[in-house]
Design a protein around this motif. Structure first.
Motif, PDB file in Angstrom:
ATOM      1  N   ILE A  76       0.833  -1.206   0.000  1.00  0.00           N
ATOM      2  CA  ILE A  76       0.000   0.000   0.000  1.00  0.00           C
ATOM      3  C   ILE A  76       0.867   1.255   0.000  1.00  0.00           C
ATOM      4  O   ILE A  76       0.502   2.279  -0.588  1.00  0.00           O
ATOM      5  CB  ILE A  76      -0.961  -0.027   1.205  1.00  0.00           C
ATOM      6  CG1 ILE A  76      -2.038  -1.096   0.975  1.00  0.00           C
ATOM      7  CG2 ILE A  76      -1.589   1.333   1.451  1.00  0.00           C
ATOM      8  CD1 ILE A  76      -2.956  -1.338   2.139  1.00  0.00           C
ATOM      9  N   TYR A  77       2.028   1.190   0.617  1.00  0.00           N
ATOM     10  CA  TYR A  77       2.903   2.373   0.669  1.00  0.00           C
ATOM     11  C   TYR A  77       3.447   2.754  -0.702  1.00  0.00           C
ATOM     12  O   TYR A  77       3.930   3.873  -0.901  1.00  0.00           O
ATOM     13  CB  TYR A  77       4.039   2.151   1.664  1.00  0.00           C
ATOM     14  CG  TYR A  77       5.157   1.234   1.218  1.00  0.00           C
ATOM     15  CD1 TYR A  77       6.438   1.732   0.996  1.00  0.00           C
ATOM     16  CD2 TYR A  77       4.948  -0.135   1.039  1.00  0.00           C
ATOM     17  CE1 TYR A  77       7.477   0.891   0.597  1.00  0.00           C
ATOM     18  CE2 TYR A  77       5.975  -0.977   0.648  1.00  0.00           C
ATOM     19  CZ  TYR A  77       7.232  -0.455   0.428  1.00  0.00           C
ATOM     20  OH  TYR A  77       8.266  -1.294   0.045  1.00  0.00           O
ATOM     21  N   ARG A  78       3.351   1.850  -1.687  1.00  0.00           N
ATOM     22  CA  ARG A  78       3.815   2.184  -3.037  1.00  0.00           C
ATOM     23  C   ARG A  78       2.686   2.677  -3.949  1.00  0.00           C
ATOM     24  O   ARG A  78       2.905   2.940  -5.125  1.00  0.00           O
ATOM     25  CB  ARG A  78       4.493   0.971  -3.673  1.00  0.00           C
ATOM     26  CG  ARG A  78       5.771   0.563  -2.955  1.00  0.00           C
ATOM     27  CD  ARG A  78       6.730  -0.136  -3.898  1.00  0.00           C
ATOM     28  NE  ARG A  78       7.895  -0.664  -3.215  1.00  0.00           N
ATOM     29  CZ  ARG A  78       8.960   0.050  -2.884  1.00  0.00           C
ATOM     30  NH1 ARG A  78       8.997   1.353  -3.155  1.00  0.00           N
ATOM     31  NH2 ARG A  78       9.985  -0.511  -2.264  1.00  0.00           N
ATOM     32  N   GLU A  79       1.493   2.824  -3.415  1.00  0.00           N
ATOM     33  CA  GLU A  79       0.392   3.405  -4.179  1.00  0.00           C
ATOM     34  C   GLU A  79       0.568   4.928  -4.260  1.00  0.00           C
ATOM     35  O   GLU A  79       1.517   5.493  -3.739  1.00  0.00           O
ATOM     36  CB  GLU A  79      -0.947   3.055  -3.532  1.00  0.00           C
ATOM     37  CG  GLU A  79      -1.291   1.580  -3.617  1.00  0.00           C
ATOM     38  CD  GLU A  79      -2.631   1.250  -2.990  1.00  0.00           C
ATOM     39  OE1 GLU A  79      -3.299   0.334  -3.494  1.00  0.00           O
ATOM     40  OE2 GLU A  79      -3.008   1.889  -1.990  1.00  0.00           O
ATOM     41  N   LEU A 134      -6.698  -0.650 -10.651  1.00  0.00           N
ATOM     42  CA  LEU A 134      -5.881  -0.055 -11.692  1.00  0.00           C
ATOM     43  C   LEU A 134      -6.706   1.032 -12.388  1.00  0.00           C
ATOM     44  O   LEU A 134      -7.920   0.890 -12.529  1.00  0.00           O
ATOM     45  CB  LEU A 134      -5.449  -1.123 -12.702  1.00  0.00           C
ATOM     46  CG  LEU A 134      -4.606  -2.275 -12.143  1.00  0.00           C
ATOM     47  CD1 LEU A 134      -4.377  -3.333 -13.217  1.00  0.00           C
ATOM     48  CD2 LEU A 134      -3.277  -1.766 -11.610  1.00  0.00           C
ATOM     49  N   PRO A 135      -6.078   2.134 -12.828  1.00  0.00           N
ATOM     50  CA  PRO A 135      -6.842   3.281 -13.352  1.00  0.00           C
ATOM     51  C   PRO A 135      -7.315   3.097 -14.794  1.00  0.00           C
ATOM     52  O   PRO A 135      -7.090   3.944 -15.664  1.00  0.00           O
ATOM     53  CB  PRO A 135      -5.826   4.427 -13.240  1.00  0.00           C
ATOM     54  CG  PRO A 135      -4.502   3.760 -13.433  1.00  0.00           C
ATOM     55  CD  PRO A 135      -4.625   2.422 -12.769  1.00  0.00           C
ATOM     56  N   TYR A 136      -7.987   1.976 -15.050  1.00  0.00           N
ATOM     57  CA  TYR A 136      -8.487   1.658 -16.384  1.00  0.00           C
ATOM     58  C   TYR A 136      -9.914   1.150 -16.262  1.00  0.00           C
ATOM     59  O   TYR A 136     -10.309   0.614 -15.222  1.00  0.00           O
ATOM     60  CB  TYR A 136      -7.602   0.589 -17.052  1.00  0.00           C
ATOM     61  CG  TYR A 136      -6.127   0.837 -16.863  1.00  0.00           C
ATOM     62  CD1 TYR A 136      -5.528   1.985 -17.359  1.00  0.00           C
ATOM     63  CD2 TYR A 136      -5.334  -0.072 -16.151  1.00  0.00           C
ATOM     64  CE1 TYR A 136      -4.172   2.229 -17.160  1.00  0.00           C
ATOM     65  CE2 TYR A 136      -3.980   0.169 -15.950  1.00  0.00           C
ATOM     66  CZ  TYR A 136      -3.406   1.321 -16.455  1.00  0.00           C
ATOM     67  OH  TYR A 136      -2.077   1.569 -16.244  1.00  0.00           O
ATOM     68  N   PRO A 137     -10.709   1.279 -17.313  1.00  0.00           N
ATOM     69  CA  PRO A 137     -12.096   0.812 -17.251  1.00  0.00           C
ATOM     70  C   PRO A 137     -12.190  -0.704 -17.354  1.00  0.00           C
ATOM     71  O   PRO A 137     -11.203  -1.393 -17.652  1.00  0.00           O
ATOM     72  CB  PRO A 137     -12.724   1.479 -18.478  1.00  0.00           C
ATOM     73  CG  PRO A 137     -11.591   1.600 -19.449  1.00  0.00           C
ATOM     74  CD  PRO A 137     -10.364   1.880 -18.610  1.00  0.00           C
ATOM     75  N   ILE A 154       3.858   4.691 -13.846  1.00  0.00           N
ATOM     76  CA  ILE A 154       4.194   4.167 -12.526  1.00  0.00           C
ATOM     77  C   ILE A 154       2.906   3.604 -11.918  1.00  0.00           C
ATOM     78  O   ILE A 154       1.869   4.267 -11.926  1.00  0.00           O
ATOM     79  CB  ILE A 154       4.768   5.262 -11.615  1.00  0.00           C
ATOM     80  CG1 ILE A 154       6.041   5.854 -12.222  1.00  0.00           C
ATOM     81  CG2 ILE A 154       5.050   4.713 -10.224  1.00  0.00           C
ATOM     82  CD1 ILE A 154       6.555   7.072 -11.478  1.00  0.00           C
ATOM     83  N   GLY A 155       2.954   2.388 -11.428  1.00  0.00           N
ATOM     84  CA  GLY A 155       1.750   1.796 -10.851  1.00  0.00           C
ATOM     85  C   GLY A 155       2.066   0.510 -10.116  1.00  0.00           C
ATOM     86  O   GLY A 155       3.143  -0.068 -10.287  1.00  0.00           O
ATOM     87  N   VAL A 156       1.126   0.058  -9.307  1.00  0.00           N
ATOM     88  CA  VAL A 156       1.324  -1.156  -8.523  1.00  0.00           C
ATOM     89  C   VAL A 156      -0.032  -1.776  -8.231  1.00  0.00           C
ATOM     90  O   VAL A 156      -1.042  -1.075  -8.129  1.00  0.00           O
ATOM     91  CB  VAL A 156       2.065  -0.831  -7.202  1.00  0.00           C
ATOM     92  CG1 VAL A 156       1.221   0.049  -6.289  1.00  0.00           C
ATOM     93  CG2 VAL A 156       2.499  -2.102  -6.476  1.00  0.00           C
ATOM     94  N   ALA A 162       4.841  -0.440 -13.606  1.00  0.00           N
ATOM     95  CA  ALA A 162       5.661  -1.008 -12.533  1.00  0.00           C
ATOM     96  C   ALA A 162       5.775   0.049 -11.442  1.00  0.00           C
ATOM     97  O   ALA A 162       5.648   1.253 -11.713  1.00  0.00           O
ATOM     98  CB  ALA A 162       7.048  -1.402 -13.056  1.00  0.00           C
ATOM     99  N   PRO A 163       6.011  -0.360 -10.208  1.00  0.00           N
ATOM    100  CA  PRO A 163       6.134   0.624  -9.132  1.00  0.00           C
ATOM    101  C   PRO A 163       7.468   1.344  -9.172  1.00  0.00           C
ATOM    102  O   PRO A 163       8.422   0.892  -9.808  1.00  0.00           O
ATOM    103  CB  PRO A 163       6.003  -0.227  -7.865  1.00  0.00           C
ATOM    104  CG  PRO A 163       6.522  -1.573  -8.270  1.00  0.00           C
ATOM    105  CD  PRO A 163       6.113  -1.744  -9.710  1.00  0.00           C
ATOM    106  N   ARG A 164       7.523   2.464  -8.505  1.00  0.00           N
ATOM    107  CA  ARG A 164       8.807   3.120  -8.268  1.00  0.00           C
ATOM    108  C   ARG A 164       9.393   2.465  -7.022  1.00  0.00           C
ATOM    109  O   ARG A 164       9.006   2.764  -5.898  1.00  0.00           O
ATOM    110  CB  ARG A 164       8.653   4.620  -8.064  1.00  0.00           C
ATOM    111  CG  ARG A 164       9.989   5.302  -7.849  1.00  0.00           C
ATOM    112  CD  ARG A 164       9.971   6.793  -8.048  1.00  0.00           C
ATOM    113  NE  ARG A 164      11.351   7.297  -8.030  1.00  0.00           N
ATOM    114  CZ  ARG A 164      11.708   8.531  -8.296  1.00  0.00           C
ATOM    115  NH1 ARG A 164      10.782   9.422  -8.597  1.00  0.00           N
ATOM    116  NH2 ARG A 164      12.969   8.905  -8.251  1.00  0.00           N
TER     117      ARG A 164
END
Length: 637
Positions: free
Chosen positions: A129-132, A280-283, A272-274, A251-253
């Motif tokens: 969660i800390y990488r969100e 996930l920010p997609y429909p 950047i994502g995890v 991929a996450p940072r």
């Protein structure tokens, strides 16, 4: 290299011409305001501020260079690059303006506001969660310009950029050591080279993709959009482009410093994502294929929530490709430094989750396994009477995906009347699907958007793109731009008008938009994401070569500060990158005052339909500047 200020286009005339000019000016002004009155319904007028924006040509001789293109002659902006591979560059001094924004310190050269390490440590580590996304509060926003590293150069033109990136642009050698045996990336003098390798494809992504192609058909156009979860330097997505498949890589940072940044420098779509606790920010039903190659996502844990999320974004009949542990563990477990029992249990958990989602396992061969999502949920709902977990989600918008919590329930597909029917409508193959009426529109699922509106919008953007290319002739030059961002994409018309060019477009549908059209964009075979432009984007500085924003600032009026959106645009725009803003003329006049302080060279020009439109266009170029040389020396030491 600084751009020269445009010289005035007026010249001194003889005294006999003064009265003629005065008469002409009066008649033109009267006609202009009469036209504005008629067009605007009799009540609205254009503020007189706009008259300073356009070049006025009298009948007298002028010393400025003329152009055969009247649109280009309006601008006097140099859209070409001046800092390529064979040129160095020092910082450009900031021109004095009414309001200026100073450079940030060199320690901010890779600043990602919503993925900052210090802020992340305030959040729990469970499920990453800390990488969100954790964005700074309004009082913490920087009011300075993010510097490029000293020696920054424009990336090579595509497709050469797929294989090469300049060291000065991303000065990180960690992956060359950590992933040396896996052939991810090699450091050579002033550049990095990308052989196309990966953890599970040391012989190259091309050969690995060919292996997948032996299991499912990836060349007939039925697979167009893909998502790569835990993408590394995005070689899988990079090599799929030659097969007309466009991939959203993320991929996450994390400890693999700059992996997404390398992908973007290569000219490959990435964010950047995890996969942690939010969607996930997609429909829903966005991707034809999802992929994980040793991506370290615990698919079988937490009640299968991550595979459930893949199911949400996977299109009916879409494929999930998994390679690496635990696939084919019986032959590989010794090399993976894990016990056979542990790997067997992991694969059983994955198989059980996939089965609960009604997926069909198609094949497992040589370390690659492929599952297929059903075309509809008719039989799956019947089976739920026996297998009740996970249940189908209730009262949920499957396309809402901005800080929306993941759930351990199956996103139901649209209803069908026949077991052979594709839920939500079958898509035609690429490239025909780009201009076919998307199923979400033909079914009436998008309020206020009909098939006729879609067709008219497609024609409108062909016309607008022609106008854009007339003003900015670099838009028609192959290799000048690669990474595009459309900040308010609507139906994806801007991206569709560029589809024949060697570019890709990140289509953003703002979460504040009245209509959620991102699903339509994906049904056209394009890619994009949700975004709130009051916050920073999940990407590195200098991501995009070109930014387009249609009515973004009118949309965010009274929601957040105009300068904060422009500072974010400046952060993610490359030096010598270009911008086109479309908005009300009063809004653009305010914007120009800020962009002057950002060291952009900009001009406001007429709408493509002429001067009597309140909507105008602002064309701009971000001037080249970098951190000073001594700052680079200090950072290196």
């Amino acid at each position: 290299m600084p751009f020269a200020k445009p010289t005035p286009t007026f010249s001194f005339c003889t005294k006999t011409n003064i009265y003629s000019l005065a008469t002409i000016a009066f008649l033109c002004s009267f006609s202009y305001f009469l036209g504005s009155w008629n067009h605007g319904g009799g009540g609205s007028t254009i503020t007189t501020t706009t008259t300073t924006v356009f070049s006025l040509q009298g009948r007298c001789n002028s010393t400025t260079t003329t152009s055969n293109d009247p649109l280009s002659a309006q601008l006097s902006i140099d859209f070409s690059t001046h800092h390529a591979a064979d040129q160095g560059g020092a910082a450009t001094a900031l021109t004095e303006t009414e309001r200026s924004y100073p450079p940030c310190g060199v320690e901010y050269s890779e600043y990602t506001p919503c993925e900052g390490t210090k802020r992340a440590l305030q959040f729990e580590r469970q499920r990453l969660i800390y990488r969100e996304r954790h964005c700074p509060a309004k009082g913490e926003l920087l009011k300075c310009r993010i510097p490029a590293p000293y020696g920054y150069k424009n990336p090579p033109a595509w497709p050469a950029s797929r294989d090469v990136a300049w060291y000065a642009n991303v000065p990180h050698k960690e992956l060359t050591v950590e992933k040396a045996v896996q052939n991810w990336i090699i450091y050579e003098g002033d550049r990095f080279r990308f052989p196309g390798g990966g953890t599970m494809f040391p012989h190259g992504a091309d050969a690995y993709i060919d292996n997948i192609g032996e299991l499912i058909n990836i060349r007939d156009g039925s697979i167009r959009t893909a998502i790569d979860t835990g993408c590394g330097v995005a070689s899988w997505g990079a090599y799929l482009l030659s097969r007309n498949i466009i991939t959203m890589s993320f991929a996450p940072r994390d400890t693999h410093e700059a992996q997404v940044q390398f992908a973007l420098e290569r000219g490959v779509p990435a964010l950047i994502g995890v996969m942690a606790s939010i969607r996930l920010p997609y429909p829903s039903r966005a991707f034809d294929m999802a992929h994980c190659s040793r991506c370290l996502i615990p698919w079988g844990q937490y009640d299968g929530v991550y595979l459930i999320e893949v199911d949400r974004v996977l299109r009916p009949g879409g494929y999930w490709v998994l390679s690496g542990p635990p696939i084919n563990w019986k032959n590989h477990w010794r090399g993976w430094e894990r016990t056979g029992e542990d790997l067997r249990a992991e694969q059983e958990n994955i198989e059980n989750v996939a089965k609960s989602l009604c997926w069909k396992k198609l094949v497992e061969k040589d370390g690659i396994a492929v599952w297929q999502k059903p075309m509809n949920h008719l039989s799956c709902k019947a089976n739920r009477k026996i297998i009740q977990n996970p249940p189908f989600c209730q009262a949920q918008d499957p396309d809402t995906a901005w800080y929306t919590k993941m759930e351990t329930c199956v996103t139901p597909l649209p209803e069908v009347s026949d077991s052979e029917e594709f839920a939500g409508g079958e898509l035609v193959k690429w490239p025909q699907r780009l201009y076919m009426i998307p199923p979400r529109i033909s079914s009436g699922s998008i309020d206020g958007v009909s098939a006729e509106i879609f067709r008219l919008n497609s024609e409108l953007w062909k016309k607008r793109m022609s106008h854009y290319k007339a003003v900015n002739n670099q838009l028609g030059h192959s290799g000048r731009y690669r990474n595009f961002l459309d900040m308010n994409a609507y139906l994806g018309g801007f991206a569709a008008a560029l589809v024949e060019d060697p570019v890709w477009v990140m289509n953003v549908v703002p979460v504040e938009a009245k209509i959620n059209t991102l699903g339509v964009i994906y049904e056209r075979g394009l890619i994009g994401t949700y975004q709130n432009w009051c916050e920073a984007m999940s990407t590195y500085p200098r991501t995009y070569d070109f930014i387009h924003a249609d009515s973004v600032f009118s949309l965010y009026k009274d929601r957040c500060e105009m300068e904060d959106i422009l500072l974010e645009m400046d952060r993610i725009l490359r030096p010598e990158g270009s911008v086109i803003l479309r908005d009300d003329v009063d809004v653009l006049v305010k914007i120009k005052k800020i962009t002057d302080g950002l060291n952009w060279n900009s001009r406001i020009v007429d709408h493509e339909d002429g001067p009597h439109q309140r909507e105008k266009l602002l064309f701009a170029v971000k001037l080249y500047w970098t951190a000073p040389a001594d700052a680079a020396d200090q950072e290196g030491s």
